[in-house]
Write a protein that holds these residues in place. Sequence first.
Motif, PDB file in Angstrom:
ATOM      1  N   GLU A   1      16.452 -21.012 -19.263  1.00 28.70           N
ATOM      2  CA  GLU A   1      16.390 -21.588 -17.911  1.00 28.70           C
ATOM      3  C   GLU A   1      15.844 -23.007 -17.945  1.00 28.70           C
ATOM      4  OE1 GLU A   1      17.220 -20.796 -14.757  1.00 28.70           O
ATOM      5  OE2 GLU A   1      18.329 -19.067 -15.509  1.00 28.70           O
ATOM      6  N   ALA A   2      14.852 -23.254 -18.799  1.00 27.36           N
ATOM      7  CA  ALA A   2      14.240 -24.587 -18.873  1.00 27.36           C
ATOM      8  C   ALA A   2      15.277 -25.637 -19.266  1.00 27.36           C
ATOM      9  CB  ALA A   2      13.088 -24.581 -19.870  1.00 27.36           C
ATOM     10  N   GLU A   3      16.157 -25.272 -20.177  1.00 33.05           N
ATOM     11  CA  GLU A   3      17.197 -26.211 -20.624  1.00 33.05           C
ATOM     12  C   GLU A   3      18.154 -26.535 -19.484  1.00 33.05           C
ATOM     13  OE1 GLU A   3      18.586 -28.772 -23.440  1.00 33.05           O
ATOM     14  OE2 GLU A   3      16.903 -27.412 -23.736  1.00 33.05           O
ATOM     15  N   LEU A   4      18.538 -25.520 -18.712  1.00 32.07           N
ATOM     16  CA  LEU A   4      19.436 -25.726 -17.578  1.00 32.07           C
ATOM     17  C   LEU A   4      18.775 -26.611 -16.513  1.00 32.07           C
ATOM     18  CD1 LEU A   4      20.867 -22.109 -17.206  1.00 32.07           C
ATOM     19  CD2 LEU A   4      22.054 -24.099 -18.154  1.00 32.07           C
ATOM     20  N   LYS A   5      17.503 -26.328 -16.214  1.00 28.53           N
ATOM     21  CA  LYS A   5      16.790 -27.099 -15.194  1.00 28.53           C
ATOM     22  C   LYS A   5      16.638 -28.559 -15.612  1.00 28.53           C
ATOM     23  CE  LYS A   5      14.195 -23.246 -13.209  1.00 28.53           C
ATOM     24  NZ  LYS A   5      12.873 -22.590 -13.095  1.00 28.53           N
ATOM     25  N   ASN A   6      16.297 -28.791 -16.879  1.00 31.77           N
ATOM     26  CA  ASN A   6      16.146 -30.165 -17.373  1.00 31.77           C
ATOM     27  C   ASN A   6      17.462 -30.934 -17.290  1.00 31.77           C
ATOM     28  OD1 ASN A   6      13.443 -29.772 -17.948  1.00 31.77           O
ATOM     29  ND2 ASN A   6      13.777 -29.308 -20.110  1.00 31.77           N
ATOM     30  N   ALA A   7      18.553 -30.256 -17.665  1.00 30.99           N
ATOM     31  CA  ALA A   7      19.862 -30.911 -17.629  1.00 30.99           C
ATOM     32  C   ALA A   7      20.285 -31.206 -16.195  1.00 30.99           C
ATOM     33  CB  ALA A   7      20.901 -30.029 -18.319  1.00 30.99           C
ATOM     34  N   LEU A   8      20.036 -30.284 -15.284  1.00 31.23           N
ATOM     35  CA  LEU A   8      20.362 -30.509 -13.871  1.00 31.23           C
ATOM     36  C   LEU A   8      19.539 -31.651 -13.297  1.00 31.23           C
ATOM     37  CD1 LEU A   8      20.769 -26.869 -12.505  1.00 31.23           C
ATOM     38  CD2 LEU A   8      22.499 -28.690 -12.435  1.00 31.23           C
TER      39      LEU A   8
ATOM     40  N   ALA B   1      18.273 -34.182 -14.965  1.00 29.29           N
ATOM     41  CA  ALA B   1      18.779 -35.430 -15.548  1.00 29.29           C
ATOM     42  C   ALA B   1      20.080 -35.853 -14.876  1.00 29.29           C
ATOM     43  CB  ALA B   1      18.975 -35.259 -17.050  1.00 29.29           C
ATOM     44  N   ARG B   2      20.945 -34.881 -14.616  1.00 29.05           N
ATOM     45  CA  ARG B   2      22.226 -35.184 -13.976  1.00 29.05           C
ATOM     46  C   ARG B   2      22.007 -35.727 -12.568  1.00 29.05           C
ATOM     47  NH1 ARG B   2      26.913 -30.690 -13.673  1.00 29.05           N
ATOM     48  NH2 ARG B   2      27.162 -31.277 -15.848  1.00 29.05           N
ATOM     49  N   ASN B   3      21.113 -35.099 -11.809  1.00 32.07           N
ATOM     50  CA  ASN B   3      20.826 -35.547 -10.451  1.00 32.07           C
ATOM     51  C   ASN B   3      20.177 -36.932 -10.437  1.00 32.07           C
ATOM     52  OD1 ASN B   3      21.892 -33.219  -9.344  1.00 32.07           O
ATOM     53  ND2 ASN B   3      19.926 -32.147  -9.324  1.00 32.07           N
ATOM     54  N   SER B   4      19.307 -37.198 -11.409  1.00 34.39           N
ATOM     55  CA  SER B   4      18.665 -38.505 -11.520  1.00 34.39           C
ATOM     56  C   SER B   4      19.698 -39.592 -11.789  1.00 34.39           C
ATOM     57  CB  SER B   4      17.620 -38.503 -12.639  1.00 34.39           C
ATOM     58  OG  SER B   4      16.586 -37.590 -12.339  1.00 34.39           O
ATOM     59  N   ASP B   5      20.671 -39.288 -12.644  1.00 33.02           N
ATOM     60  CA  ASP B   5      21.738 -40.264 -12.950  1.00 33.02           C
ATOM     61  C   ASP B   5      22.547 -40.589 -11.706  1.00 33.02           C
ATOM     62  OD1 ASP B   5      20.970 -40.388 -15.573  1.00 33.02           O
ATOM     63  OD2 ASP B   5      22.498 -38.987 -16.308  1.00 33.02           O
TER      64      ASP B   5
END
Length: 197
Positions: free
Chosen positions: A181-188, A190-194
Amino acid sequence: MNVYDFDKTIYDGDSSVDFYRYCVLRYPQIIRKAPRQAAAVVCYGLGRITKTQMKQALFAYMALLPDTLRAAEDFWSTHRERIKTWYIVQKREDDVIISASPRFLLSFVCPNLIASEVNPKDGTYCGINCRGEEKVRRFRELYADAKIENFYSDSFADTPLAIVSEKAFLVKGDKIIPWPEAELKNALHARNSDREV
């Protein structure tokens, strides 16, 4: 629909590396490309070329093969058994395999395939390496709004596909666990920040 990465996920190893080793034993003349291959690996490590450019240099040995497609077909006559048993047991007709390996190489064992477009005559790429976000883009090109029920991969580089799947699983050898879950949350995040920039 279930979607799978190929190398180290449903295949025990890296098919591109195994194919190269297979070819070296049968066509030793391809060793002549070794200096170019080594230089490309160093340049990629230094950030001077892209992964696609590096892999294109690695695949340049194909220009020295008498018939790459025939070699690939022969390769699978001895390597098909390395497709993992757990996948063979659960595979379905509508499974999609999506891989950074060359399409021509995997097409002998994967009917529904999205992969890197590599010219078997000389190893040149048509487009970019099928990895990360590129996998999502290519999947959507072919399947538009299709839902991915279950996604399997051995690599966090495939987190973009894990995000758009109903369920995602990380494969290590024959061990299959839910995608962290941590990996998914971090990627989401990062995507939203971009998108906000």
